[in-house]
Enzyme design. Structure first.
Site, PDB file in Angstrom:
ATOM      1  N   ARG A 223       0.852  -1.181   0.000  1.00 49.52           N
ATOM      2  CA  ARG A 223       0.000   0.000   0.000  1.00 49.52           C
ATOM      3  C   ARG A 223       0.895   1.241   0.000  1.00 49.52           C
ATOM      4  O   ARG A 223       2.028   1.205   0.521  1.00 49.52           O
ATOM      5  CB  ARG A 223      -0.877   0.036   1.253  1.00 49.52           C
ATOM      6  CG  ARG A 223      -2.007  -0.989   1.253  1.00 49.52           C
ATOM      7  CD  ARG A 223      -3.109  -0.611   0.263  1.00 49.52           C
ATOM      8  NE  ARG A 223      -4.260  -1.505   0.338  1.00 49.52           N
ATOM      9  CZ  ARG A 223      -4.504  -2.523  -0.483  1.00 49.52           C
ATOM     10  NH1 ARG A 223      -3.665  -2.799  -1.463  1.00 49.52           N
ATOM     11  NH2 ARG A 223      -5.589  -3.252  -0.353  1.00 49.52           N
ATOM     12  N   HIS A 271      -1.791   0.819  -9.329  1.00 49.77           N
ATOM     13  CA  HIS A 271      -2.444  -0.175  -8.460  1.00 49.77           C
ATOM     14  C   HIS A 271      -3.098  -1.282  -9.298  1.00 49.77           C
ATOM     15  O   HIS A 271      -4.300  -1.534  -9.201  1.00 49.77           O
ATOM     16  CB  HIS A 271      -3.477   0.506  -7.543  1.00 49.77           C
ATOM     17  CG  HIS A 271      -3.823  -0.336  -6.333  1.00 49.77           C
ATOM     18  ND1 HIS A 271      -4.068   0.190  -5.103  1.00 49.77           N
ATOM     19  CD2 HIS A 271      -3.969  -1.671  -6.171  1.00 49.77           C
ATOM     20  CE1 HIS A 271      -4.350  -0.769  -4.240  1.00 49.77           C
ATOM     21  NE2 HIS A 271      -4.297  -1.922  -4.880  1.00 49.77           N
TER      22      HIS A 271
HETATM   23  P1  NDP Z   1      -1.776 -12.112   4.383  1.00 45.77           P
HETATM   24  O1  NDP Z   1      -2.525 -11.636   5.564  1.00 45.77           O
HETATM   25  O2  NDP Z   1      -2.066 -13.486   3.855  1.00 45.77           O
HETATM   26  O3  NDP Z   1      -0.221 -12.071   4.674  1.00 45.77           O
HETATM   27  C1  NDP Z   1       0.379 -11.001   5.313  1.00 45.77           C
HETATM   28  C2  NDP Z   1       1.817 -11.346   5.645  1.00 45.77           C
HETATM   29  O4  NDP Z   1       2.441 -10.177   6.193  1.00 45.77           O
HETATM   30  C3  NDP Z   1       1.939 -12.458   6.682  1.00 45.77           C
HETATM   31  O5  NDP Z   1       3.049 -13.273   6.391  1.00 45.77           O
HETATM   32  C4  NDP Z   1       2.163 -11.657   7.973  1.00 45.77           C
HETATM   33  O6  NDP Z   1       2.897 -12.362   8.969  1.00 45.77           O
HETATM   34  C5  NDP Z   1       3.002 -10.514   7.449  1.00 45.77           C
HETATM   35  N1  NDP Z   1       2.942  -9.384   8.373  1.00 45.77           N
HETATM   36  C6  NDP Z   1       1.857  -8.698   8.794  1.00 45.77           C
HETATM   37  N2  NDP Z   1       2.210  -7.751   9.675  1.00 45.77           N
HETATM   38  C7  NDP Z   1       3.545  -7.859   9.836  1.00 45.77           C
HETATM   39  C8  NDP Z   1       4.484  -7.182  10.632  1.00 45.77           C
HETATM   40  N3  NDP Z   1       4.132  -6.206  11.465  1.00 45.77           N
HETATM   41  N4  NDP Z   1       5.777  -7.573  10.565  1.00 45.77           N
HETATM   42  C9  NDP Z   1       6.142  -8.585   9.748  1.00 45.77           C
HETATM   43  N5  NDP Z   1       5.287  -9.270   8.959  1.00 45.77           N
HETATM   44  C10 NDP Z   1       4.014  -8.902   8.999  1.00 45.77           C
HETATM   45  O7  NDP Z   1      -1.988 -11.013   3.245  1.00 45.77           O
HETATM   46  P2  NDP Z   1      -1.931 -11.206   1.653  1.00 45.77           P
HETATM   47  O8  NDP Z   1      -0.688 -11.897   1.289  1.00 45.77           O
HETATM   48  O9  NDP Z   1      -3.199 -11.768   1.160  1.00 45.77           O
HETATM   49  O10 NDP Z   1      -1.895  -9.673   1.172  1.00 45.77           O
HETATM   50  C11 NDP Z   1      -0.887  -8.791   1.593  1.00 45.77           C
HETATM   51  C12 NDP Z   1      -1.167  -7.377   1.138  1.00 45.77           C
HETATM   52  O11 NDP Z   1      -0.937  -7.222  -0.248  1.00 45.77           O
HETATM   53  C13 NDP Z   1      -2.596  -6.863   1.304  1.00 45.77           C
HETATM   54  O12 NDP Z   1      -2.875  -6.512   2.640  1.00 45.77           O
HETATM   55  C14 NDP Z   1      -2.624  -5.683   0.372  1.00 45.77           C
HETATM   56  O13 NDP Z   1      -2.208  -4.526   1.069  1.00 45.77           O
HETATM   57  C15 NDP Z   1      -1.575  -6.022  -0.674  1.00 45.77           C
HETATM   58  N6  NDP Z   1      -2.199  -6.251  -1.983  1.00 45.77           N
HETATM   59  C16 NDP Z   1      -1.898  -5.395  -3.012  1.00 45.77           C
HETATM   60  C17 NDP Z   1      -2.419  -5.579  -4.260  1.00 45.77           C
HETATM   61  C18 NDP Z   1      -2.032  -4.709  -5.388  1.00 45.77           C
HETATM   62  O14 NDP Z   1      -2.608  -4.833  -6.474  1.00 45.77           O
HETATM   63  N7  NDP Z   1      -1.061  -3.842  -5.232  1.00 45.77           N
HETATM   64  C19 NDP Z   1      -3.353  -6.683  -4.533  1.00 45.77           C
HETATM   65  C20 NDP Z   1      -3.598  -7.515  -3.393  1.00 45.77           C
HETATM   66  C21 NDP Z   1      -3.040  -7.296  -2.168  1.00 45.77           C
HETATM   67  P3  NDP Z   1       2.325 -13.743   9.603  1.00 45.77           P
HETATM   68  O15 NDP Z   1       2.542 -14.767   8.508  1.00 45.77           O
HETATM   69  O16 NDP Z   1       3.173 -13.970  10.770  1.00 45.77           O
HETATM   70  O17 NDP Z   1       0.867 -13.496   9.895  1.00 45.77           O
HETATM   71  C1  OXD Z   2      -6.306  -5.842  -2.789  1.00 40.89           C
HETATM   72  C2  OXD Z   2      -5.910  -4.890  -3.809  1.00 40.89           C
HETATM   73  O1  OXD Z   2      -6.038  -5.603  -1.618  1.00 40.89           O
HETATM   74  O2  OXD Z   2      -6.425  -5.002  -4.922  1.00 40.89           O
HETATM   75  O3  OXD Z   2      -6.890  -6.866  -3.153  1.00 40.89           O
HETATM   76  O4  OXD Z   2      -5.058  -4.042  -3.566  1.00 40.89           O
END
Ligand code: NDP
Ligand code: OXD
Length: 308
Positions: A223, A271
């Site tokens: 983000r 995005h």
């Molecule tokens: P998940 O919740 O499956 O995974 C998040 C990961 O981040 C986990 O491994 C988690 O750790 C880790 N994490 C969270 N907080 C911390 C922290 N404080 N320190 C270290 N690690 C941390 O999310 P997704 O993989 O599904 O999605 C991730 C993000 O991708 C979304 O929230 C969104 O912002 C972004 N996104 C962007 C898109 C785009 O088009 N640009 C599209 C889709 C998503 P743990 O494994 O220990 O829980």
């Molecule tokens: C999502 C995105 O979070 O599109 O799915 O960014």
């Protein structure tokens, strides 16, 4: 009992067809049409309408249309309403393609060749094998872990960082704030895929950049709020970073006068790294509804305490 869908008409059409076929017993309303408000148990939205509590007094589940939930106004979600994020295959596939494209483009000097083409410069370097590049990915979740698997298959030396320790074959794993510096010290290409929470807001900042090897590349597909925007151009101009690929920004869209548009070492995309396709997203929500009705745990439940 009904569901309200709050997004574009194109998406609404596909969702309504899927629901009509799979769950004709659940009336499907397309915002701003809602049917009787007290019947609405489910809401599927990218952003929520204001004042949810009064609008839908019997709301039980809010389905985010994104993997992230930071775009929802959580203060507006009544306590007791379950928040579910999008977990489905097309989001994963899109993110694998985007990150692989960005990593390959940096590794094979494509950003430099694009700059050279604009200046009519013909100057190539012998390519270096993928194994000489250390890719560090922040966020080994639903998206990050399969992205890492793909990068491993291309021969990159991969590291992952997450809150709790995660295992992905062929990936060196780092966990928690205590291991962040060690992770950064071994990262030539940094990919940000953590959710935006209080703990990760502004994490891509000057101090973090200084912990990377000189000349590292930043790929932010999390983000815009992860990046301290004022810290990026000085890091690029000093050579501490040699390239940034940004799929997300604050605000979106970036205003036309923003300095990121014209910086030669910033590659911007609007995005588009990945988005849930409507057919598979609707199927994911239908599957979760079946679990919910059967009293089983749903996939993608948000823990509001930790923020993702
Ligand atoms: P998940 O919740 O499956 O995974 C998040 C990961 O981040 C986990 O491994 C988690 O750790 C880790 N994490 C969270 N907080 C911390 C922290 N404080 N320190 C270290 N690690 C941390 O999310 P997704 O993989 O599904 O999605 C991730 C993000 O991708 C979304 O929230 C969104 O912002 C972004 N996104 C962007 C898109 C785009 O088009 N640009 C599209 C889709 C998503 P743990 O494994 O220990 O829980
Ligand atoms: C999502 C995105 O979070 O599109 O799915 O960014």
């Amino acid at each position: 009992m009904s569901i309200v869908f709050h997004h574009t008409p194109e998406r609404a059409k596909i969702w309504s067809e899927k629901f009509a076929k799979a769950r004709p017993d659940i009336p499907f309303h397309i915002w701003p049409e809602t049917g009787p408000k007290e019947d609405v148990r489910y809401l599927a939205a990218w952003k929520t309408p204001d004042d949810l509590a009064t609008l839908f007094p019997n709301l039980e589940v809010l389905f985010s249309l994104g993997a992230g939930i930071d775009q929802l106004n959580l203060a507006n979600v009544p306590p007791g309403v379950k928040i579910i994020r999008m977990v489905e295959s097309s989001l994963v596939e899109g993110m694998i393609e985007y990150v692989l494209w960005a990593v390959l483009s940096f590794h094979r000097d494509m950003f430099r060749y694009a700059r050279q083409q604009r200046e009519h410069v013909w100057d190539g370097s012998h390519n270096r094998p993928a194994k000489l590049y250390r890719v560090g990915l922040m966020g080994m979740g639903e998206l990050g872990s399969p992205v890492l698997e793909k990068l491993v298959s291309f021969g990159y030396e991969c590291r992952g960082w997450s809150r709790s320790r995660r295992e992905v074959p062929g990936v060196k794993s780092f966990a928690g704030a205590g291991e962040l510096d060690a992770f950064l010290a071994e990262t030539d290409i940094l990919v940000c895929l953590v959710p935006l929470t209080d703990a990760t807001r502004g994490i891509l900042n000057r101090s973090l950049f200084e912990k990377l090897p000189k000349g590292a590349c930043l790929i932010n597909c999390g983000r815009g709020g992860h990046l301290v925007q004022d810290d990026l151009i000085p890091a690029l101009d000093s050579g501490q970073l040699s390239q940034a690929v940004l799929d997300v920004a604050t605000p979106e869209p970036l205003p036309p006068e923003h300095p990121f548009w014209n910086h030669p070492r910033i590659f911007l995309t609007p995005h588009i790294a990945s988005a849930a396709q409507s057919d598979t997203a609707a199927e994911a929500v239908l599957a979760n509804l079946r679990r919910y009705e059967a009293g089983e745990p749903m996939t993608g439940v948000i823990d509001t305490g930790r923020g993702y």
